[in-house]
Design a protein around this motif. Structure first.
Motif, PDB file in Angstrom:
ATOM      1  N   VAL A   1      60.277  45.940  -7.031  1.00  0.00           N
ATOM      2  CA  VAL A   1      59.177  46.558  -6.269  1.00  0.00           C
ATOM      3  C   VAL A   1      59.756  47.521  -5.239  1.00  0.00           C
ATOM      4  O   VAL A   1      59.275  48.634  -5.059  1.00  0.00           O
ATOM      5  CB  VAL A   1      58.333  45.455  -5.576  1.00  0.00           C
TER       6      VAL A   1
ATOM      7  N   TYR B   1      64.475  39.240  -7.873  1.00  0.00           N
ATOM      8  CA  TYR B   1      64.445  40.380  -8.803  1.00  0.00           C
ATOM      9  C   TYR B   1      63.171  41.182  -8.612  1.00  0.00           C
ATOM     10  O   TYR B   1      63.180  42.403  -8.586  1.00  0.00           O
ATOM     11  CB  TYR B   1      64.522  39.896 -10.261  1.00  0.00           C
ATOM     12  N   LYS B   2      62.033  40.427  -8.473  1.00  0.00           N
ATOM     13  CA  LYS B   2      60.739  41.092  -8.317  1.00  0.00           C
ATOM     14  C   LYS B   2      60.756  41.968  -7.056  1.00  0.00           C
ATOM     15  O   LYS B   2      60.383  43.140  -7.089  1.00  0.00           O
ATOM     16  CB  LYS B   2      59.625  40.040  -8.218  1.00  0.00           C
ATOM     17  N   SER B   3      61.241  41.383  -5.954  1.00  0.00           N
ATOM     18  CA  SER B   3      61.266  42.136  -4.707  1.00  0.00           C
ATOM     19  C   SER B   3      62.153  43.366  -4.833  1.00  0.00           C
ATOM     20  O   SER B   3      61.816  44.441  -4.340  1.00  0.00           O
ATOM     21  CB  SER B   3      61.774  41.268  -3.568  1.00  0.00           C
TER      22      SER B   3
ATOM     23  N   ASN C   1      62.010  35.749  -8.002  1.00  0.00           N
ATOM     24  CA  ASN C   1      61.335  36.366  -6.870  1.00  0.00           C
ATOM     25  C   ASN C   1      62.193  37.468  -6.254  1.00  0.00           C
ATOM     26  O   ASN C   1      61.699  38.528  -5.873  1.00  0.00           O
ATOM     27  CB  ASN C   1      61.021  35.292  -5.834  1.00  0.00           C
TER      28      ASN C   1
END
Ligand code: ADP
Length: 368
Positions: A147, A142-144, A140
């Motif tokens: 993005v 990494y995703k943030s 999560n």
């Protein structure tokens, strides 16, 4: 991540059962389980009333609840004491003891091993769940981060598109003919919408990754609301909607982040305007002394929200199906909720389909 890496990343969590529970719960659980075990052992083995016989059971409980390291050593030591005290004399002079004593001792050891085995499986299942949770959190993050950096990179070219469109529309590069002008205006509108969406995604990613900072300062609510109403008036005027403002009682100054409060109210007001065709919009601010904070509500007489959609309304990208109104990004309320929580507040929505909605949020007087 291989097993060794996982162990390195979570050296304690994998080994210690109930590690994430507060100490009070862990100790109460240990006492309760040991007590139950004592009652149980007393029932099972009425002959063995000596507290020494009870030691292996306590030892097993300690190691089950606290696992590895020191407790493990203590458990081994207590088991050894019990072993020496009972098992050795029993084996050396079996004739001195009845056969049922031996059977009971065997059963007792079996019972203890069973508890050991159950607690070990518990621990390893808990460890696996912990590793999975840590990996999900990492993913999560990494995703943030991804993005956040992509959105950031998108903003620069978008701002260039908007800037050059404005220059073209202003005639800086020569006269603009009728059709060209409306095409440029459409480019500008769409680029603005895209920029809003990218900014929204960036805000959400920042809040989720914990990198959104809070600029604390004393905030006066009435002038802040006045400023917001001035800025949003062109939007409400376009739809012929009046915005009322009710300040109930004297509102104390609060310690918070004015820009974030402004963003919250702006989002709520633009939703209220977007989803209202008739009637009026009202901003109500009041002191909630009993809760040590203030409450601000935005009420509209718009299309309202069906009860089944209300529970999902604060989710990112959620838009009520069948809404014929101009589509947004579905990010507005998700950002509002996250910002309110970031400011240590609470938010709730009340809506009646066909009649209107009220979104109210509470902010504490002080941030600490
Ligand atoms: P959007 O950008 O679509 O407005 P939001 O997260 O702000 O995204 O809102 C999500 C959905 O909730 C909207 O699409 C709309 O269907 C509904 N909604 C939000 N505010 C209101 C309101 N004041 N009245 C009616 N519906 C609303």
């Amino acid at each position: 991540m291989d097993d060794a890496q996982k162990r390195r990343a979570n050296p304690i969590k994998i080994n210690v059962f109930m590690k994430n529970y507060p100490p009070a719960i862990r100790y109460s659980a240990a006492v309760a389980v040991s007590f139950l075990a004592f009652l149980f052992s007393d029932l099972l083995f009425p002959l063995f009333h000596s507290p020494v016989f009870f030691l292996p059971l306590v030892a097993v409980m300690i190691s089950a609840l606290f696992g590895g390291g020191g407790p493990g050593l203590l458990a081994t030591f207590l088991s050894a004491v019990s072993f020496v005290y009972y098992f050795v004399p029993l084996t050396l002079h079996p004739s001195a003891h009845s056969a049922s004593d031996l059977i009971r001792l065997g059963l007792f050891l079996l019972f203890s091993s069973l508890i050991c085995w159950v607690s070990a499986s518990f621990r390893s299942a808990y460890g696996r769940a912990e590793v999975a949770r840590a990996e999900a959190e990492e993913a999560n993050r990494y995703k943030s981060q991804l993005v956040s950096s992509v959105s950031h990179d998108l903003r620069t070219p978008l701002n260039a598109v908007i800037g050059y469109t404005q220059l073209l529309l202003a005639g800086t590069y020569g006269p603009v003919a009728g059709d060209q002008e409306s095409a440029l205006e459409r480019i500008q509108r769409n680029a603005d919408d895209l920029l809003k969406m990218v900014n929204g995604i960036l805000d959400l990613a920042k809040i989720e990754s914990g990198t959104m900072s809070v600029a604390l300062a004393p905030v006066e609510i009435p002038p802040l609301i006045e400023e917001i109403l001035m800025e949003i008036r062109p939007l409400s005027d376009q739809k012929g909607l009046a915005i009322q403002c009710h300040l109930l009682g004297a509102l104390p100054r609060i310690e918070s982040d004015a820009m974030k409060i402004k963003q919250i109210i702006m989002n709520l007001l633009s939703n209220a305007i977007k989803f209202t065709d008739r009637g009026e919009i009202t901003v109500i601010a009041r002191d909630r002394e009993e809760r040590n904070g203030i409450e601000i509500a935005v009420r509209d007489t718009g299309i309202g929200i069906r009860p089944e959609a209300l529970s999902k309304i604060f989710e990112a990208f959620y838009q009520v199906e069948g809404t014929e109104k101009p589509k947004g990004s579905g990010l507005g309320l998700a950002i509002v909720k996250d910002l309110v929580h970031l400011l240590r507040g609470k938010i709730e929505i009340d809506s009646e389909y066909g009649k209107g909605s009220t979104v109210a949020f509470f902010l504490p007087y002080s941030f600490s």
